[in-house]
Design a protein around this motif. Sequence first.
Motif, mmCIF file in Angstrom:
data_model
loop_
_atom_site.group_PDB
_atom_site.id
_atom_site.type_symbol
_atom_site.label_atom_id
_atom_site.label_comp_id
_atom_site.label_asym_id
_atom_site.label_seq_id
_atom_site.Cartn_x
_atom_site.Cartn_y
_atom_site.Cartn_z
ATOM 1 N N VAL B 79 -5.950 1.753 -12.938
ATOM 2 C CA VAL B 79 -6.711 0.909 -12.054
ATOM 3 C C VAL B 79 -8.145 1.015 -12.312
ATOM 4 O O VAL B 79 -8.916 0.046 -11.761
ATOM 5 N N ARG B 80 -8.764 1.835 -13.061
ATOM 6 C CA ARG B 80 -10.375 2.052 -13.254
ATOM 7 C C ARG B 80 -10.587 0.881 -14.221
ATOM 8 O O ARG B 80 -11.468 0.208 -14.066
ATOM 9 N N SER B 81 -9.619 0.682 -15.203
ATOM 10 C CA SER B 81 -10.050 -0.367 -16.177
ATOM 11 C C SER B 81 -9.410 -1.879 -15.449
ATOM 12 O O SER B 81 -10.350 -2.821 -16.133
ATOM 13 N N GLN B 82 -8.591 -1.855 -14.909
ATOM 14 C CA GLN B 82 -8.123 -3.360 -14.282
ATOM 15 C C GLN B 82 -9.043 -3.680 -12.981
ATOM 16 O O GLN B 82 -9.187 -4.977 -12.720
ATOM 17 N N PHE B 83 -9.600 -2.920 -12.432
ATOM 18 C CA PHE B 83 -10.240 -3.151 -11.147
ATOM 19 C C PHE B 83 -11.564 -2.363 -11.231
ATOM 20 O O PHE B 83 -11.553 -1.182 -10.499
ATOM 21 N N ARG B 89 -15.783 5.946 -7.984
ATOM 22 C CA ARG B 89 -15.518 6.545 -6.557
ATOM 23 C C ARG B 89 -13.902 7.127 -6.500
ATOM 24 O O ARG B 89 -12.992 7.013 -7.380
ATOM 25 N N SER B 90 -13.658 8.302 -5.703
ATOM 26 C CA SER B 90 -12.308 8.540 -5.764
ATOM 27 C C SER B 90 -11.487 7.552 -4.948
ATOM 28 O O SER B 90 -11.750 6.831 -3.972
ATOM 29 N N VAL B 91 -10.231 7.334 -5.332
ATOM 30 C CA VAL B 91 -9.172 6.309 -4.742
ATOM 31 C C VAL B 91 -7.897 7.160 -4.640
ATOM 32 O O VAL B 91 -7.476 7.771 -5.282
ATOM 33 N N ARG B 92 -7.285 6.671 -3.501
ATOM 34 C CA ARG B 92 -5.850 6.814 -3.237
ATOM 35 C C ARG B 92 -5.167 5.560 -3.011
ATOM 36 O O ARG B 92 -5.710 4.986 -1.938
ATOM 37 N N ILE B 93 -4.092 5.190 -3.734
ATOM 38 C CA ILE B 93 -3.128 4.278 -3.094
ATOM 39 C C ILE B 93 -1.810 4.776 -2.769
ATOM 40 O O ILE B 93 -1.204 5.467 -3.571
ATOM 41 N N ARG B 94 -1.551 4.287 -1.570
ATOM 42 C CA ARG B 94 -0.184 4.641 -0.961
ATOM 43 C C ARG B 94 0.585 3.334 -0.705
ATOM 44 O O ARG B 94 0.252 2.536 -0.287
ATOM 45 N N LEU B 95 2.019 3.538 -1.216
ATOM 46 C CA LEU B 95 2.935 2.552 -0.687
ATOM 47 C C LEU B 95 3.934 3.120 0.052
ATOM 48 O O LEU B 95 4.822 3.968 -0.247
ATOM 49 N N GLY B 96 3.894 2.729 1.396
ATOM 50 C CA GLY B 96 4.706 3.248 2.286
ATOM 51 C C GLY B 96 4.249 4.664 2.402
ATOM 52 O O GLY B 96 3.126 4.765 2.934
ATOM 53 N N ASP B 97 5.097 5.563 2.573
ATOM 54 C CA ASP B 97 4.838 7.108 2.579
ATOM 55 C C ASP B 97 4.833 7.594 1.084
ATOM 56 O O ASP B 97 4.866 8.802 1.081
ATOM 57 N N ARG B 98 4.661 6.923 0.116
ATOM 58 C CA ARG B 98 4.989 7.319 -1.143
ATOM 59 C C ARG B 98 3.489 7.120 -1.934
ATOM 60 O O ARG B 98 2.764 6.042 -1.904
ATOM 61 N N GLN B 99 2.868 8.046 -2.417
ATOM 62 C CA GLN B 99 1.766 8.094 -3.164
ATOM 63 C C GLN B 99 1.703 7.672 -4.517
ATOM 64 O O GLN B 99 2.320 8.160 -5.344
ATOM 65 N N VAL B 100 1.070 6.406 -4.754
ATOM 66 C CA VAL B 100 1.234 5.803 -6.112
ATOM 67 C C VAL B 100 0.127 6.336 -7.139
ATOM 68 O O VAL B 100 0.326 6.813 -8.251
ATOM 69 N N VAL B 101 -1.163 6.126 -6.745
ATOM 70 C CA VAL B 101 -2.356 6.832 -7.628
ATOM 71 C C VAL B 101 -3.221 7.773 -6.669
ATOM 72 O O VAL B 101 -3.548 7.193 -5.550
ATOM 73 N N SER B 102 -3.669 8.631 -7.261
ATOM 74 C CA SER B 102 -4.689 9.584 -6.732
ATOM 75 C C SER B 102 -5.538 9.939 -7.784
ATOM 76 O O SER B 102 -5.231 10.298 -8.750
ATOM 77 N N TYR B 103 -6.821 9.643 -7.400
ATOM 78 C CA TYR B 103 -7.995 9.571 -8.449
ATOM 79 C C TYR B 103 -9.108 10.392 -7.832
ATOM 80 O O TYR B 103 -9.664 9.603 -6.890
#
Lengths: 136, 224
Positions: B79-83, B89-103
Amino acid sequence: MRDSRGQLSLSTVEAGIGVLFILAVTMGFAMGVPSPNASEPQLNAYASDTATVLVNGRPRHQGATRLTEVLQSNRSFTREHAALRRRVDRILPDNLLFRVRTPYGTVGYRKPAGVTVGVATVATTRGKLTIWVWYA
Amino acid sequence: MRGQANLLSLAVALLVLTTVAGIGLHVADGAFASTDWTAAERRAAVSLSERLVSAGSPFTARANVLNRSRVSSLDPSGVRSQFPVVRDRSVRIRLGDRQVVSYGTPTGGTTIRRVVLLERRQRVQVTPPLAPPNYTTTLPRRTSRIRLTVDPPAGTSVTTVRANDRVVLRNTSGLDGTFDVRVSPMETVALSFDASGPLGRGDVTLTYYPELTTKTTLAVTVDA
């Protein structure tokens, strides 16, 4: 200088006026700094997502996409507008209301006055499709 | 006596005025600081979500349609290299109720939710019944490619395969074996076969890959 009986000392009065002035300016900062409208980018995102999903939706009959089937003609719109409304209702999260304007007519709810509304417009082969979204 | 009282009130007045001015400056500073932070956060969250679901994103099949296997390969360093918009910054990506990425450790922060479709490819195999004269069969669902296994009975040769009347395979001495055919996913495909003799069920096996999409929300949280 005459006897200042019953009067506050002049410097206290000046200080009082000064404090009032400073407090007025401070109140302006504490309350009046316009906070960015937090819900508008989110609503715009919902609207444009709905438009994208609708435009690329898989067809149910012979058309290229679902939307071209619905927007084929006045007759197909009358036949399918309930299905279009159900589809948009299902795409959007439950806490949102919507209004969709197509070249053949409008589906969805009446837009209330004075709420923050997200909007997205897409071009289709039959004309412009506009979606408004707001929090219920 | 009176002069001294005036001096005292002047001192008190100055003290009060200075204190109030100090408090006022503090409040103003706080107001500016807080406004600035959330704006940067919101900008990062909006543009990260925008890039994740755009058609050019490495995780989408087309705009707002995420490929399931590619999304599950998302990781914090990716995520950090592509975006690069997220920076440190701290990032959290959730898809539905599943956590995909937490940084990092996002507490609160700004969340942007996007409506997306999650796509996966099914593999469906059919052995269509074929009837003369054209031996036509229509695939019930749209696909972008078809795997054909042609195994004609002895004495019969299949020379041409057409998809919606366009020739996709041709061999005058007879087609026999497995072939991959690319077709348009934007129209329903009807396959027809030119054969020198009768064809029946089982002489042609088709494998196609219709997509199955489920609706979900992608929630992107960015905390400065």
